[in-house]
Write an enzyme that holds these catalytic residues in place. Structure first.
Site, PDB file in Angstrom:
ATOM      1  N   SER A  13       0.805  -1.222   0.000  1.00  0.00           N
ATOM      2  CA  SER A  13       0.000   0.000   0.000  1.00  0.00           C
ATOM      3  C   SER A  13       0.841   1.277   0.000  1.00  0.00           C
ATOM      4  CB  SER A  13      -0.930  -0.057   1.205  1.00  0.00           C
ATOM      5  OG  SER A  13      -1.782   1.032   1.255  1.00  0.00           O
TER       6      SER A  13
ATOM      7  N   ASP B 296      -3.239   6.394  -3.037  1.00  0.00           N
ATOM      8  CA  ASP B 296      -2.073   5.807  -2.372  1.00  0.00           C
ATOM      9  C   ASP B 296      -1.465   4.733  -3.284  1.00  0.00           C
ATOM     10  OD1 ASP B 296      -3.877   3.731  -2.054  1.00  0.00           O
ATOM     11  OD2 ASP B 296      -3.179   3.205  -0.046  1.00  0.00           O
TER      12      ASP B 296
ATOM     13  N   ASP C 262      -1.472   1.554  -3.653  1.00  0.00           N
ATOM     14  CA  ASP C 262      -2.245   0.468  -4.279  1.00  0.00           C
ATOM     15  C   ASP C 262      -3.657   0.924  -4.651  1.00  0.00           C
ATOM     16  OD1 ASP C 262      -3.055   0.631  -1.618  1.00  0.00           O
ATOM     17  OD2 ASP C 262      -3.392  -1.526  -1.414  1.00  0.00           O
TER      18      ASP C 262
ATOM     19  N   ALA D 277     -10.764   8.776   7.773  1.00  0.00           N
ATOM     20  CA  ALA D 277     -10.304  10.118   7.446  1.00  0.00           C
ATOM     21  C   ALA D 277      -9.183  10.067   6.408  1.00  0.00           C
ATOM     22  CB  ALA D 277      -9.828  10.821   8.708  1.00  0.00           C
ATOM     23  N   ASN D 278      -8.405   8.985   6.421  1.00  0.00           N
ATOM     24  CA  ASN D 278      -7.283   8.865   5.488  1.00  0.00           C
ATOM     25  C   ASN D 278      -7.699   8.585   4.045  1.00  0.00           C
ATOM     26  OD1 ASN D 278      -7.845   6.090   5.353  1.00  0.00           O
ATOM     27  ND2 ASN D 278      -6.332   5.569   6.922  1.00  0.00           N
TER      28      ASN D 278
ATOM     29  N   PRO E 284      -2.398   1.676  19.953  1.00  0.00           N
ATOM     30  CA  PRO E 284      -1.231   1.043  19.361  1.00  0.00           C
ATOM     31  C   PRO E 284      -1.479   0.872  17.866  1.00  0.00           C
ATOM     32  CG  PRO E 284      -2.543  -0.577  20.586  1.00  0.00           C
ATOM     33  CD  PRO E 284      -3.217   0.747  20.758  1.00  0.00           C
TER      34      PRO E 284
ATOM     35  N   GLY F 267      -1.569  -0.722  14.226  1.00  0.00           N
ATOM     36  CA  GLY F 267      -1.714  -2.098  13.756  1.00  0.00           C
ATOM     37  C   GLY F 267      -0.747  -2.408  12.630  1.00  0.00           C
TER      38      GLY F 267
ATOM     39  N   ARG G 101       0.140   5.536  18.395  1.00  0.00           N
ATOM     40  CA  ARG G 101      -0.309   6.747  17.707  1.00  0.00           C
ATOM     41  C   ARG G 101      -1.097   7.643  18.658  1.00  0.00           C
ATOM     42  NH1 ARG G 101       1.458   5.870  12.798  1.00  0.00           N
ATOM     43  NH2 ARG G 101       1.052   3.885  11.762  1.00  0.00           N
TER      44      ARG G 101
HETATM   45  C1  16G Z   1      -4.164  -0.195   7.280  1.00  0.00           C
HETATM   46  C2  16G Z   1      -5.644  -0.209   7.024  1.00  0.00           C
HETATM   47  C3  16G Z   1      -6.215   1.178   7.099  1.00  0.00           C
HETATM   48  C4  16G Z   1      -5.889   1.795   8.440  1.00  0.00           C
HETATM   49  C5  16G Z   1      -4.416   1.719   8.718  1.00  0.00           C
HETATM   50  C6  16G Z   1      -4.144   2.106  10.145  1.00  0.00           C
HETATM   51  C7  16G Z   1      -6.891  -1.657   5.546  1.00  0.00           C
HETATM   52  C8  16G Z   1      -7.075  -2.144   4.158  1.00  0.00           C
HETATM   53  N1  16G Z   1      -5.935  -0.756   5.705  1.00  0.00           N
HETATM   54  O1  16G Z   1      -3.498   0.504   6.292  1.00  0.00           O
HETATM   55  O2  16G Z   1      -7.592   1.088   6.938  1.00  0.00           O
HETATM   56  O3  16G Z   1      -6.299   3.124   8.483  1.00  0.00           O
HETATM   57  O4  16G Z   1      -3.957   0.395   8.543  1.00  0.00           O
HETATM   58  O5  16G Z   1      -2.796   1.969  10.408  1.00  0.00           O
HETATM   59  O6  16G Z   1      -7.570  -2.071   6.462  1.00  0.00           O
HETATM   60  P1  16G Z   1      -2.234   2.046  11.880  1.00  0.00           P
HETATM   61  O7  16G Z   1      -2.890   0.941  12.675  1.00  0.00           O
HETATM   62  O8  16G Z   1      -0.786   1.887  11.730  1.00  0.00           O
HETATM   63  O9  16G Z   1      -2.623   3.389  12.424  1.00  0.00           O
HETATM   64 MG    MG Z   2      -3.712   1.284   0.332  1.00  0.00          MG
END
Ligand code: 16G
Ligand code: MG
Length: 543
Positions: A64, A276, A278, A371-372, A497, A499, A505
Site C-alpha cells: 500500500s 495511495d 495500491d 479520514a485517510n 497502538p 496495527g 499513535r
Molecule cells: C491499514 C488499514 C487502514 C488503516 C491503517 C491504520 C486496511 C485495508 N488498511 O493501512 O484502513 O487506516 O492500517 O494503520 O484495512 P495504523 O494501525 O498503523 O494506524
Molecule cells: Mg492502500
C-alpha cells in the site's frame, strides 16, 4: 495433501531464523526481503480457505502506502471482504511455523476448520508495481500449486480491482465480469450515464489532476481513461515514470503532512486528488486564491456522498435507513455536521477497513470512510432491487433520481474502498450538483488536529475500548488524557497502538492549531511516561 511435496517446496521458501510476523490490520507487511516464505505459505492458506468456503479466494501482494522497499500480502474472502478473524490467526500461525512444524500446522488448520481436502480450490492473485512484487507473487503461486489449487494470476492490479474480481467470480457474474475490461466497462458506463444528466456539464469541460503516488493507480487509470473521457479528463502526475513509489507523494503523504505532493503544479482553485500506492485511498485538495492549501479528506468525501444519496432518496420518496461509519480519527466537525445538520446517524468503529465495512453492512445504505481516504458505500441487495424497480416504474422526476441512484450503485466498488471508483463518484456528484471544490470544502470547517507517534518498549501495554477512543491500560493513562483535554477548547484526544507499525499513535484536535499541537505533545509525554517510552522523549511540535 501431499505432505512430502509441501516439505520439499517449503524448504525452497525457507523462513529466516527467528523471524516472527503478525497478520496485522491489512495482512503481513515488512521489508520485502523477509517475505518469500510468507508468500508461499499464504498461497497454501488461500487454497485451504478456498476449499473450506468452496469459493474463489484472492491474494494481493502489496504494501500500500508504505515505502517501496517494503511489501506485504493479504487474503481476500469470497465476497471481496477482508479475511475472517479466525483465519487471520491461522495466517499468523502458519507464517511463523518453523520448517519442521509446517505439516502439523497445516493439518491443524484443516481439522479445526473442517476443510474438505478433496474439494477443488481456486485462487486469484494480483500485485502492485513494487520491484519485489513479481517474484513474491510467484512464491504465492508456488504455494497454491503445491496444494493442488487452480489459480489465475491477474498480474498488475490495484488492490480494489482484485477485491472486485473475487466478488464477481463468487456471485456468478451478477456483480460484473471478472476481467479488467469488465471493471473498466462497468464503472465507466455508470459514470458516463450519470454525468450525461448533469445540466451544467456542457458549459464547463471537467478536468482533474491526479497524483498516482508513482504506483499501480497510474497504470490502471491510464488504461481506463478513454472509457470515461466523455465525462472527465484526468491529468496524471507521479505516474511512476521517474519518481519513487509513495515518496513525497500519494494520499498518505498528503493527508499526514497536510501539504501537496511533490511533482504536481497546482494553480489556484484547481481540483486535485491523490491515490495511495495500491489505489485504495483517495484524498482531494486545492490551493485557494491566496495560495493556501486545503485538504478534503475521507470525512468530507463521506459527507458529500451521504448527503447526495440522502437527497436522491428524498426525491424518489424512499425512506431507507442510511448510516455513516467513521473511526476515532474522523474530524469532530464532520461528525457534528453529519449528525446535527444532515441528520444522518453516525457510528464509530475501530481503525481498519474490515471493521467499518462490517458495520456499514448493517444499513440499507452504509457509507463508510476513514479520514485517510479509504472507503466506499454499500447497498443491500434489497435496496438495489427496489431502486431498479423504481427506475422502471416511477414517473418522470422520480424516475430520473432512481436512475441516478442505480448508476451510483454500479459506480461504487462494493467489494472494497477504491480510489478510482470513489474518484468517479465524487466527480459525478460535483458535476450533477454543479459544485466547485471550494463549495464542497465549505460544507464545514475541519477542527485543527495533529497526529504524532511515540516509541515504547511494547505497544501492547496500551489497550483501548469504545472504538479506540479510550485507553483501558496502562493504569492512569486515560485519566491523564482527560485532564489534558480539559485544558483546551473543542478538544479531544486519544491514543492507540498502531496495527501496522511498532509505535503508539496519538491524535489530538482543538480549536486552534497551536492548541492541537500542544495537546498532542502533552499526550505523547503521558504515553512516554506511563506506557514505557523508549529513546528520546517526545519533542514539542514545531509548526
Ligand atoms: C491499514 C488499514 C487502514 C488503516 C491503517 C491504520 C486496511 C485495508 N488498511 O493501512 O484502513 O487506516 O492500517 O494503520 O484495512 P495504523 O494501525 O498503523 O494506524
Ligand atoms: Mg492502500
Amino acid at each position: 495433501m501431499d505432505l512430502g511435496a509441501i516439505t520439499k517446496y517449503s524448504a525452497l521458501h525457507a523462513k529466516p531464523n527467528g523471524l516472527i510476523l503478525q497478520y496485522g490490520t491489512a495482512g503481513f507487511r515488512t521489508k520485502a526481503e523477509h517475505l518469500d516464505h510468507v508468500m508461499f505459505r499464504m498461497g497454501l492458506l488461500a487454497v485451504l480457505r478456498s476449499k473450506q468456503t468452496k469459493s474463489t479466494i484472492g491474494v494481493m501482494v502489496t504494501a500500500s502506502h508504505n515505502p517501496e522497499e517494503d511489501n506485504g500480502v493479504k487474503l481476500v474472502d469470497p465476497l471481496g471482504e477482508m479475511l475472517a478473524p479466525s483465519w487471520e490467526e491461522h495466517a499468523t500461525c502458519l507464517a511463523n511455523a518453523e520448517e519442521q512444524d509446517m505439516q502439523r500446522v497445516l493439518i491443524d488448520i484443516s481439522e479445526k476448520e473442517a476443510v474438505n481436502l478433496q474439494q477443488d480450490a481456486f485462487v486469484v492473485i494480483g500485485r502492485d508495481t513494487r520491484p519485489s512484487s513479481e517474484k513474491l507473487s510467484q512464491s504465492v503461486i508456488d504455494g497454491v500449486t503445491v496444494l493442488g489449487g487452480q489459480f489465475h494470476d491477474y498480474g498488475l492490479l490495484t488492490t480494489p480491482q482484485l477485491h472486485y474480481m473475487v466478488y464477481c467470480r463468487n456471485t456468478g457474474g451478477r456483480y460484473g465480469k471478472a476481467t479488467i475490461e469488465g471493471y473498466y466497462q462497468k464503472l465507466s458506463k455508470a459514470f458516463v450515464e450519470l454525468t450525461k444528466q448533469a445540466s451544467c456539464s456542457g458549459d464547463e469541460y471537467r478536468s482533474l489532476k491526479v497524483d498516482c503516488a508513482n504506483g499501480i493507480g497510474a497504470l490502471k487509470l491510464r488504461e481506463m481513461e478513454h472509457y470515461f473521457s466523455q465525462g472527465l479528463s484526468v491529468q496524471l502526475f507521479n505516474d511512476g515514470s521517474k519518481g519513487k513509489l509513495n515518496h513525497l507523494c500519494g494520499a498518505d503523504f498528503v493527508k499526514s503532512h497536510q501539504k501537496p505532493p511533490q511533482g504536481m503544479e497546482i494553480k489556484s482553485n484547481e481540483r486535485c486528488c491523490s491515490f495511495d500506492g495500491d489505489a485504495d485511498r483517495i484524498v482531494y485538495y486545492y490551493h485557494d486564491a491566496d495560495g493556501h492549501f486545503h485538504l478534503i479528506d475521507g470525512d468530507k468525501i463521506a459527507t458529500l456522498i451521504s448527503s447526495f444519496l440522502k437527497e436522491l432518496l428524498v426525491e424518489i420518496g424512499e425512506s431507507l435507513n442510511i448510516g455513516v461509519v467513521q473511526t476515532a480519527y474522523a474530524n469532530g466537525s464532520s461528525t457534528r455536521y453529519l449528525e446535527e445538520v444532515m441528520k444522518v446517524p453516525v457510528y464509530c468503529t475501530k481503525t481498519g477497513v474490515k471493521h467499518l465495512h462490517h458495520k456499514a453492512q448493517e444499513f440499507d445504505i452504509g457509507v463508510y470512510f476513514e479520514a485517510n481516504g479509504h472507503g466506499t458505500a454499500l447497498f443491500s441487495t434489497a435496496v438495489e432491487m427496489k431502486i431498479k424497480q423504481s427506475a422502471e416504474q416511477l414517473e418522470d422526476k422520480k424516475r430520473k433520481a432512481a436512475k441516478m441512484l442505480e448508476n451510483i450503485i454500479d459506480l461504487f466498488n462494493q467489494a472494497a474502498g477504491d480510489a478510482i471508483s470513489d474518484m468517479l463518484v465524487i466527480e459525478a456528484i460535483l458535476a450533477l450538483k454543479g459544485l466547485t471544490v471550494q463549495q464542497w470544502d465549505a460544507l464545514y470547517t475541519d477542527l485543527p488536529n495533529r497526529q504524532l507517534k511515540v516509541q515504547v518498549a511494547d505497544r501492547r501495554v496500551i489497550s483501548t475500548t469504545n472504538a479506540e477512543r479510550q485507553a483501558v491500560t496502562p493504569p492512569g493513562l486515560q485519566e491523564a488524557i482527560n485532564d489534558l483535554v480539559k485544558k483546551y477548547k473543542l478538544s479531544r484526544a486519544f491514543v492507540r497502538p498502531s496495527g501496522t507499525e511498532d509505535v503508539v499513535r496519538v491524535y489530538a484536535e482543538a480549536d486552534s492549531q497551536e492548541s492541537a499541537d500542544h495537546l498532542a505533545h502533552e499526550v505523547s509525554l503521558a504515553v512516554f511516561q506511563l506506557a514505557g517510552g523508549i529513546g528520546e522523549r517526545p519533542q514539542p511540535v514545531t509548526p
